[in-house]
Motif scaffolding. Structure first.
Motif, mmCIF file in Angstrom:
data_model
loop_
_atom_site.group_PDB
_atom_site.id
_atom_site.type_symbol
_atom_site.label_atom_id
_atom_site.label_comp_id
_atom_site.label_asym_id
_atom_site.label_seq_id
_atom_site.Cartn_x
_atom_site.Cartn_y
_atom_site.Cartn_z
ATOM 1 N N GLY B 47 -26.816 -19.761 -42.572
ATOM 2 C CA GLY B 47 -27.783 -18.805 -42.046
ATOM 3 C C GLY B 47 -27.829 -18.791 -40.535
ATOM 4 O O GLY B 47 -28.473 -17.927 -39.931
ATOM 5 N N HIS B 48 -27.137 -19.738 -39.879
ATOM 6 C CA HIS B 48 -27.074 -19.727 -38.417
ATOM 7 C C HIS B 48 -26.108 -18.651 -37.955
ATOM 8 O O HIS B 48 -25.287 -18.161 -38.722
ATOM 9 C CB HIS B 48 -26.581 -21.079 -37.883
ATOM 10 N N LYS B 49 -26.226 -18.321 -36.682
ATOM 11 C CA LYS B 49 -25.351 -17.296 -36.150
ATOM 12 C C LYS B 49 -24.534 -17.875 -34.989
ATOM 13 O O LYS B 49 -25.068 -18.587 -34.146
ATOM 14 C CB LYS B 49 -26.192 -16.123 -35.634
ATOM 15 N N LEU B 50 -23.234 -17.590 -34.990
ATOM 16 C CA LEU B 50 -22.362 -18.094 -33.917
ATOM 17 C C LEU B 50 -22.082 -16.992 -32.910
ATOM 18 O O LEU B 50 -21.669 -15.890 -33.290
ATOM 19 C CB LEU B 50 -21.029 -18.587 -34.501
ATOM 20 N N ILE B 51 -22.314 -17.291 -31.651
ATOM 21 C CA ILE B 51 -21.973 -16.341 -30.588
ATOM 22 C C ILE B 51 -20.848 -16.975 -29.787
ATOM 23 O O ILE B 51 -21.048 -17.952 -29.066
ATOM 24 C CB ILE B 51 -23.199 -16.036 -29.720
ATOM 25 N N ILE B 52 -19.636 -16.423 -29.955
ATOM 26 C CA ILE B 52 -18.433 -17.126 -29.499
ATOM 27 C C ILE B 52 -17.808 -16.472 -28.279
ATOM 28 O O ILE B 52 -17.636 -15.259 -28.232
ATOM 29 C CB ILE B 52 -17.372 -17.148 -30.628
ATOM 30 N N ALA B 53 -17.466 -17.296 -27.297
ATOM 31 C CA ALA B 53 -16.643 -16.840 -26.178
ATOM 32 C C ALA B 53 -15.296 -17.544 -26.292
ATOM 33 O O ALA B 53 -15.247 -18.765 -26.452
ATOM 34 C CB ALA B 53 -17.303 -17.181 -24.857
ATOM 35 N N TYR B 54 -14.200 -16.772 -26.260
ATOM 36 C CA TYR B 54 -12.867 -17.364 -26.289
ATOM 37 C C TYR B 54 -12.293 -17.403 -24.878
ATOM 38 O O TYR B 54 -12.527 -16.487 -24.087
ATOM 39 C CB TYR B 54 -11.934 -16.537 -27.186
ATOM 40 N N GLY B 55 -11.568 -18.439 -24.560
ATOM 41 C CA GLY B 55 -10.988 -18.508 -23.213
ATOM 42 C C GLY B 55 -10.221 -19.797 -23.017
ATOM 43 O O GLY B 55 -10.020 -20.567 -23.958
ATOM 44 N N THR B 56 -9.790 -20.018 -21.770
ATOM 45 C CA THR B 56 -9.078 -21.256 -21.502
ATOM 46 C C THR B 56 -10.080 -22.348 -21.122
ATOM 47 O O THR B 56 -11.128 -22.083 -20.543
ATOM 48 C CB THR B 56 -8.052 -21.098 -20.370
ATOM 49 N N VAL B 57 -9.693 -23.550 -21.438
ATOM 50 C CA VAL B 57 -10.636 -24.652 -21.322
ATOM 51 C C VAL B 57 -10.963 -24.987 -19.865
ATOM 52 O O VAL B 57 -12.086 -25.364 -19.552
ATOM 53 C CB VAL B 57 -10.061 -25.863 -22.098
ATOM 54 N N GLY B 58 -9.975 -24.804 -18.980
ATOM 55 C CA GLY B 58 -10.225 -25.048 -17.560
ATOM 56 C C GLY B 58 -11.343 -24.149 -17.035
ATOM 57 O O GLY B 58 -12.187 -24.581 -16.250
ATOM 58 N N LYS B 59 -11.328 -22.889 -17.474
ATOM 59 C CA LYS B 59 -12.384 -21.959 -17.063
ATOM 60 C C LYS B 59 -13.721 -22.375 -17.648
ATOM 61 O O LYS B 59 -14.747 -22.349 -16.976
ATOM 62 C CB LYS B 59 -12.038 -20.555 -17.536
ATOM 63 N N PHE B 60 -13.699 -22.749 -18.917
ATOM 64 C CA PHE B 60 -14.948 -23.164 -19.561
ATOM 65 C C PHE B 60 -15.560 -24.349 -18.834
ATOM 66 O O PHE B 60 -16.764 -24.415 -18.637
ATOM 67 C CB PHE B 60 -14.716 -23.532 -21.028
ATOM 68 N N TYR B 61 -14.676 -25.287 -18.430
ATOM 69 C CA TYR B 61 -15.188 -26.464 -17.749
ATOM 70 C C TYR B 61 -15.939 -26.056 -16.479
ATOM 71 O O TYR B 61 -17.064 -26.489 -16.236
ATOM 72 C CB TYR B 61 -14.038 -27.422 -17.398
ATOM 73 N N ALA B 62 -15.300 -25.181 -15.700
ATOM 74 C CA ALA B 62 -15.947 -24.724 -14.451
ATOM 75 C C ALA B 62 -17.259 -24.013 -14.767
ATOM 76 O O ALA B 62 -18.270 -24.186 -14.071
ATOM 77 C CB ALA B 62 -15.004 -23.794 -13.693
ATOM 78 N N GLN B 63 -17.256 -23.210 -15.818
ATOM 79 C CA GLN B 63 -18.465 -22.456 -16.164
ATOM 80 C C GLN B 63 -19.584 -23.375 -16.639
ATOM 81 O O GLN B 63 -20.738 -23.221 -16.244
ATOM 82 C CB GLN B 63 -18.127 -21.410 -17.239
ATOM 83 N N ILE B 64 -19.213 -24.353 -17.476
ATOM 84 C CA ILE B 64 -20.242 -25.267 -18.009
ATOM 85 C C ILE B 64 -20.832 -26.098 -16.878
ATOM 86 O O ILE B 64 -22.042 -26.292 -16.787
ATOM 87 C CB ILE B 64 -19.632 -26.168 -19.106
ATOM 88 N N LYS B 65 -19.952 -26.554 -15.974
ATOM 89 C CA LYS B 65 -20.445 -27.327 -14.821
ATOM 90 C C LYS B 65 -21.428 -26.515 -13.993
ATOM 91 O O LYS B 65 -22.306 -27.049 -13.327
ATOM 92 C CB LYS B 65 -19.262 -27.752 -13.931
ATOM 93 N N ASN B 66 -21.242 -25.199 -14.014
ATOM 94 C CA ASN B 66 -22.097 -24.346 -13.198
ATOM 95 C C ASN B 66 -23.139 -23.604 -14.025
ATOM 96 O O ASN B 66 -23.532 -22.487 -13.695
ATOM 97 C CB ASN B 66 -21.239 -23.381 -12.383
ATOM 98 N N GLY B 67 -23.541 -24.233 -15.112
ATOM 99 C CA GLY B 67 -24.712 -23.737 -15.833
ATOM 100 C C GLY B 67 -24.478 -22.669 -16.870
ATOM 101 O O GLY B 67 -25.409 -21.962 -17.240
ATOM 102 N N ALA B 68 -23.243 -22.507 -17.358
ATOM 103 C CA ALA B 68 -23.016 -21.514 -18.414
ATOM 104 C C ALA B 68 -23.819 -21.905 -19.659
ATOM 105 O O ALA B 68 -23.986 -23.094 -19.940
ATOM 106 C CB ALA B 68 -21.534 -21.429 -18.750
ATOM 107 N N PRO B 69 -24.311 -20.929 -20.386
ATOM 108 C CA PRO B 69 -25.219 -21.224 -21.499
ATOM 109 C C PRO B 69 -24.522 -21.655 -22.791
ATOM 110 O O PRO B 69 -24.990 -21.336 -23.865
ATOM 111 C CB PRO B 69 -25.939 -19.882 -21.699
ATOM 112 N N PHE B 70 -23.419 -22.391 -22.695
ATOM 113 C CA PHE B 70 -22.738 -22.833 -23.909
ATOM 114 C C PHE B 70 -23.394 -24.094 -24.458
ATOM 115 O O PHE B 70 -23.818 -24.969 -23.711
ATOM 116 C CB PHE B 70 -21.262 -23.104 -23.631
ATOM 117 N N GLU B 71 -23.424 -24.165 -25.796
ATOM 118 C CA GLU B 71 -24.070 -25.312 -26.441
ATOM 119 C C GLU B 71 -23.057 -26.225 -27.131
ATOM 120 O O GLU B 71 -23.367 -27.347 -27.498
ATOM 121 C CB GLU B 71 -25.102 -24.808 -27.454
#
Lengths: 226, 248
Positions: B47-71
């Motif tokens: 019953g949960h819902k997944l909101i998915i962003a696909y991309g390269t991990v290097g970008k994700f790392y930079a985004q997460i370090k800078n407050g991206a809303p990924f859980e």
């Protein structure tokens, strides 16, 4: 030393690429822009639209289609194989061709509007004085459109320097041949080498700022003459 | 099918009482295929819902370090989740390997790649595509393989580098590079291989390509995050992941 050898190599390659592309586009884009500015043919609309098309696709997608077209099974690839120059992807000249295509609107559109502002009167005056059309173009139109040529060249050059998605797809990131500065910076970022990325980005920005500043200063000086 | 049903039942019990939640997750692009198949299964079961962003991990790392809303991060390597853990951006102890990648040498030309990788020693080709070894584990693995075979030096001038394993696949699939080191998951689906010729590189020639998942600090209290971690370890999920050419 602030930059590594491979950073310098990438910057040098980028400058070479942007210079070659700008030169080619000056030669290829000028007649196209002239035709678009002067023609009354119904064909003008469609051609003008085609010229702007590279702006629409995301660069890496455009790069993907260029890769298909220039590849061993694509039409451009067939042509280059027939001419026995081999396949272009992963080579410097492959990058040049892709960049010429990608930066085409940046050369043509400023030139077109510059030519349009020249208007009919100088051309008619030159014609009554018996100047040939070619002579008119180089003696009248070019001096009058000098600012347009500057703008178009600056935009083309800068756009090629900043190009990323297309070159990454066509180039294959080969040191010395296709690893341009934007790709190199991106590699630093993706590898989490942020200090190297910052250094290189800062140097590129400062360098570009100075070059652009000089060109714009020169351009406004030049503009005062007319 | 039976397994999947059992899994659904298993998942319904603990989760149903909790409120259905949205989970924002970042997923490595090379896991897009299996993830798209797993998403509806998970959503239906929990019953949960997944909101998915696909991309390269290097970008994700930079985004997460800078407050991206990924859980939650489903990574294509084990280094990035580890790094996030060390940075205090991921929940300690939540990390595990959900898939192990397999390296393949592949060509669209039938007969070019032999079953032993001898083609690398003969070197009768113009370009060999590999993922950028600095950025992608598959690229680093390809370099290891060539070094172990003693052909790295002689092949260096023929290498072209994909930004990631997807671009490496594109270089090879379009025939611009005659052969390339790609992931099995790219040329294999449900027991069927893509056209051309291939060599499955033996595991003793490169370090294991572990793909890890980690719960990010932002998702610490999201019930959907824990549910997805459980779901990824279930037998039904593993079977789907394996059908895409991963080990687990």
């Amino acid at each position: 030393m602030l930059l590594t050898e491979s950073d310098l190599q990438a910057i040098w390659l980028t400058l070479r690429l942007a210079t070659v592309v700008t030169a080619i586009l000056l030669v290829v884009g000028t007649p196209v822009a002239w035709w678009l500015a002067r023609s009354r043919s119904w064909f003008k609309g469609p051609i003008g639209a085609v010229v702007a098309l590279p702006l629409v696709l995301p660069p890496s997608v455009l790069g993907f289609y260029l890769l298909l077209a220039m590849g061993p099974n694509g039409p451009v690839g067939w042509l280059t194989q027939t001419l026995e120059v081999g396949n272009l992807p992963f080579t410097f000249w492959g990058l040049v061709l892709a960049s010429v295509f990608y930066s085409f609107p940046f050369m043509v559109q400023p030139l077109q509007s510059a030519f349009e502002t020249v208007g009919d009167r100088p051309l008619e005056a030159a014609a009554t004085l018996g100047a040939s059309r070619l002579d008119t173009f180089f003696s009248v139109v070019v001096p009058l459109s000098l600012r347009g040529f500057m703008t178009a060249s600056i935009l083309t050059f800068a756009h090629t320097v900043g190009e990323f998605g297309v070159v990454l797809m066509i180039g294959g990131n080969i040191p010395g041949a296709t690893r341009v500065a934007s790709v190199q910076i991106y590699d630093h970022v993706e590898a989490l080498e942020y200090a190297s990325a910052h250094r290189m980005a800062a140097i590129m920005l400062i360098f570009s700022f100075l070059v652009l500043l000089a060109l714009y200063a020169w351009r406004s000086e030049e503009g005062k003459k007319y | 099918m039976k397994r999947v049903l059992l899994l659904l039942l298993f998942l319904m019990v603990p989760v149903c009482p909790a409120l259905a939640a949205d989970l924002h997750l970042a997923v490595a692009a090379n896991f897009t295929g299996p993830m798209e198949q797993l998403k509806p299964v998970f959503e239906k079961a929990t019953g949960h819902k997944l909101i998915i962003a696909y991309g390269t991990v290097g970008k994700f790392y930079a985004q997460i370090k800078n407050g991206a809303p990924f859980e939650l991060l489903i990574s294509s390597d084990e280094a990035t989740p580890k790094k996030l853990e060390n940075d205090g951006l991921a929940v300690a102890e939540s990390r595990f390997t959900y898939a192990i990648g397999k390296l393949m040498l592949w060509s669209t030309k039938p007969g070019l790649v032999d079953g032993k990788g001898e083609v690398l020693k003969r070197g009768e080709f113009k370009y060999l595509a590999i993922a950028n070894p600095k950025l992608a584990v598959y690229g680093a693995a390809a370099v290891d393989v060539m070094k172990k075979l003693g052909v790295y030096e002689q092949l260096q001038a023929k290498l072209v580098f994909g930004e990631n394993i997807t671009q490496t696949y594109q270089f090879t699939a379009t025939g611009n590079a005659e052969l390339g080191f790609v992931a099995l998951s790219q040329i294999y689906k449900n027991g069927v291989y893509a056209d051309g010729s291939y060599w499955q590189v033996p595991f003793n020639l490169y370090p294991r390509i572990k793909q890890d998942v980690v719960l990010l600090t932002r998702g610490r209290d999201n019930p959907a995050g824990k549910a997805l971690l459980t779901f990824l370890q279930s037998p039904g999920t593993k079977q789907i992941i394996r059908s895409y050419g991963y080990d687990i």
